[in-house]
Design a protein around this motif. Structure first.
Motif, PDB file in Angstrom:
ATOM      1  N   UNK A  32      27.214  15.677  -6.502  1.00 58.49           N
ATOM      2  CA  UNK A  32      26.163  14.690  -6.216  1.00 58.49           C
ATOM      3  C   UNK A  32      26.469  13.870  -4.973  1.00 58.49           C
ATOM      4  N   UNK A  33      27.758  13.725  -4.640  1.00 60.43           N
ATOM      5  CA  UNK A  33      28.145  13.001  -3.433  1.00 60.43           C
ATOM      6  C   UNK A  33      28.252  11.496  -3.593  1.00 60.43           C
ATOM      7  N   UNK A  34      28.070  10.976  -4.795  1.00 65.00           N
ATOM      8  CA  UNK A  34      28.114   9.515  -4.991  1.00 65.00           C
ATOM      9  C   UNK A  34      29.473   8.926  -4.613  1.00 65.00           C
ATOM     10  N   UNK A  37      29.772   8.894  -0.774  1.00 62.93           N
ATOM     11  CA  UNK A  37      28.839   7.985  -0.102  1.00 62.93           C
ATOM     12  C   UNK A  37      29.149   6.514  -0.355  1.00 62.93           C
ATOM     13  N   UNK A  38      29.546   6.181  -1.590  1.00 66.42           N
ATOM     14  CA  UNK A  38      29.639   4.765  -1.936  1.00 66.42           C
ATOM     15  C   UNK A  38      31.075   4.233  -2.005  1.00 66.42           C
ATOM     16  N   UNK A  71      35.697   2.425  -8.097  1.00 61.86           N
ATOM     17  CA  UNK A  71      34.242   2.632  -8.098  1.00 61.86           C
ATOM     18  C   UNK A  71      33.912   4.113  -8.295  1.00 61.86           C
ATOM     19  N   UNK A  75      31.434   5.685 -11.138  1.00 63.52           N
ATOM     20  CA  UNK A  75      30.105   6.164 -10.729  1.00 63.52           C
ATOM     21  C   UNK A  75      29.943   7.676 -10.925  1.00 63.52           C
TER      22      UNK A  75
ATOM     23  N   UNK B 178      22.136   2.218 -11.893  1.00 70.79           N
ATOM     24  CA  UNK B 178      23.354   3.021 -12.045  1.00 70.79           C
ATOM     25  C   UNK B 178      24.316   2.826 -10.870  1.00 70.79           C
ATOM     26  N   UNK B 179      23.892   2.058  -9.871  1.00 68.70           N
ATOM     27  CA  UNK B 179      24.815   1.752  -8.784  1.00 68.70           C
ATOM     28  C   UNK B 179      25.676   0.533  -9.139  1.00 68.70           C
ATOM     29  N   UNK B 220      21.391  10.984  -4.296  1.00 66.90           N
ATOM     30  CA  UNK B 220      21.823  10.064  -3.240  1.00 66.90           C
ATOM     31  C   UNK B 220      20.656   9.260  -2.698  1.00 66.90           C
ATOM     32  N   UNK B 223      19.754   6.649  -5.257  1.00 68.91           N
ATOM     33  CA  UNK B 223      20.752   5.571  -5.295  1.00 68.91           C
ATOM     34  C   UNK B 223      20.649   4.697  -4.041  1.00 68.91           C
ATOM     35  N   UNK B 224      20.296   5.311  -2.902  1.00 70.17           N
ATOM     36  CA  UNK B 224      20.104   4.517  -1.679  1.00 70.17           C
ATOM     37  C   UNK B 224      18.922   3.559  -1.850  1.00 70.17           C
ATOM     38  N   UNK B 227      20.151   0.730  -3.853  1.00 74.80           N
ATOM     39  CA  UNK B 227      21.030  -0.115  -3.053  1.00 74.80           C
ATOM     40  C   UNK B 227      20.206  -1.050  -2.158  1.00 74.80           C
TER      41      UNK B 227
END
Ligand SMILES: Cc1ncc(C[n+]2csc(CCOP(=O)(O)OP(=O)(O)O)c2C)c(N)n1
Ligand code: SF4
Ligand code: SF4
Ligand code: SF4
Ligand SMILES: [Mg+2]
Lengths: 92, 278
Positions: A32-34, A37-38, A71, A75, B178-179, B220, B223-224, B227
């Protein structure tokens, strides 16, 4: 910036920041890349590798930059990454 | 370091059910992750915990947590959980279910459990649609959103779940996305230490269906959006806690106390029994 943060902490030479160890369970990742990315410190990036699920799991760029905020651990929807503190004997 | 290892939280998950069926980037996995994190941080006795879900993608949670759990019929998670809590008030009963399950077919159970202050804890993964059945419009689908049953844009006004829960009488109400993994986990911990009906709404990405229909093809991108749009406004008026493209109001909205139904119920029974002995 508040005055107190401008000064170097008095015990800065004695206190060592904890060292992180990042564990990636590559075949559990769904890509998913979370985590990539975060991550606040850009510790991870997408690898070229293709895992058992046919996606590119993350790989570590620079473990020493990790601040152990965990994190990424929280996540990850697939329980495929977590961090632990490196024990002293292993390297600090 | 890349290696084959077991995740430290894997003891809270049923190994034979893993990997879970959720799509890549599905927020349900994050809800489950934060939930078991909260259990771990609270050192919850798994023999005293019951997890109940209804039908839906998020409903799989009951089958994934390594504790006594029940996957009920659609819409009946709260009804089942009410029975468990009244029969065994010493058990911690947590419901993890979807927006469709809890607020469409199960809507009445929700408002009356909140009104009666039954001590069950509800976590709703709000992904704005019926994920499991192919992405139909549901009671939380935002206006103008595209779904399989609103291909020209939704014209139904959605429920504001935190406002609904607060108005119906819940003693703890929060909304996170969920972030907000840390704050969500903290809220879950807080809720599990309270006595009475508690509710947490988690705005959760369904990239595979809701996202795909609404120009956010990946988790993504969803989630962006969270954010960019999330604004923490804790203890603000839940009636004003909007969810739009531009703004998602998150935070805690209610944190209060009230005698729980199970307490009053068992006290009443004791009183009646005493009277009939005299
Ligand atoms: C009595 C009954 N009516 C309808 C259904 C079909 N159904 C299965 S899941 C679902 C909705 C799920 O939506 P939600 O609760 O939001 O969960 P999600 O899949 O989005 O996580 C419906 C309508 C059913 N299983 N049983
Ligand atoms: S613990 Fe924090 S800093 Fe370290 S890799 Fe994970 S997200 Fe990045
Ligand atoms: S968050 Fe988890 S599933 Fe997503 S890319 Fe990172 S390790 Fe893979
Ligand atoms: S359909 Fe949506 S809610 Fe269901 S598992 Fe896939 S991403 Fe998650
Ligand atoms: Mg749903």
């Amino acid at each position: 910036m508040p005055e107190r943060i401008k000064h170097k902490p008095l015990d800065i030479d004695k206190v060592k920041p904890p060292k992180a160890e990042i564990h990636i369970i590559t075949d559990q990742c769904k890509g998913c890349g979370y985590c990539i990315q975060f991550c606040p410190k850009q510790v991870l990036e997408e690898s070229k590798e293709i895992n058992a699920r046919g996606v590119h799991p993350p790989k570590i760029v620079d473990e020493s930059k990790c601040i152990l905020c965990s994190f990424c651990t929280a996540v990850c929807p697939d329980f495929a990454i977590y961090t632990t503190e490196k024990k002293c004997a292993e390297g600090c | 370091m890349v290696e084959q290892v077991t995740h430290p939280l894997s003891k809270y998950l049923r190994a034979d059910m893993m990997p879970h069926i959720w799509c890549p980037g599905c927020g349900n996995g994050i809800v489950l992750n934060c939930f078991v994190h909260a259990l771990d941080e609270l050192k919850t006795d798994l023999d005293k915990l019951v997890v109940v879900s209804g039908i839906g993608c998020i409903g799989r949670t009951a089958g994934y947590t390594n504790t006594d759990s029940f996957h009920t019929t659609h819409g009946r998670a709260i009804a089942f959980a009410t029975g468990v809590k009244l029969a065994s008030p010493e058990l911690e009963v947590v419901i993890v279910s979807g927006d469709g399950d809890l607020f469409a077919i199960g809507g009445n159970h929700f408002i009356h459990a909140a009104r009666r202050n039954i001590g069950v804890k509800v976590i709703c993964a709000n992904n704005f649609n019926y994920g499991m059945t192919g992405g139909q419009l549901g009671p939380t689908t935002p206006l103008e959103s595209l779904t399989t049953t609103s291909p020209y844009g939704n014209i139904e006004h959605p429920f504001n779940l935190v406002h609904l829960a607060a108005a119906a009488g819940a003693i703890y109400v929060a909304r996170w996305t969920t972030l907000h993994v840390r704050r969500l986990t903290q809220s879950m911990k807080k809720m599990m230490q309270k006595e009475g009906f508690c509710f947490i709404e988690v705005i959760s990405p369904c990239p595979e269906i809701f996202g795909r229909y609404n120009k956010m093809r990946t988790g993504l991108e969803m989630m962006e959006w969270f954010k960019k749009a999330s604004v923490v406004e804790s203890f603000s008026d839940p009636a004003k806690a909007e969810i739009t493209k531009e703004k998602i109001v998150v935070g805690e909205f209610v944190d209060t106390q009230k005698l729980s139904y199970e307490k009053l119920f068992h006290e009443k029974i004791a009183q009646i029994n005493e009277r009939s002995i005299q």
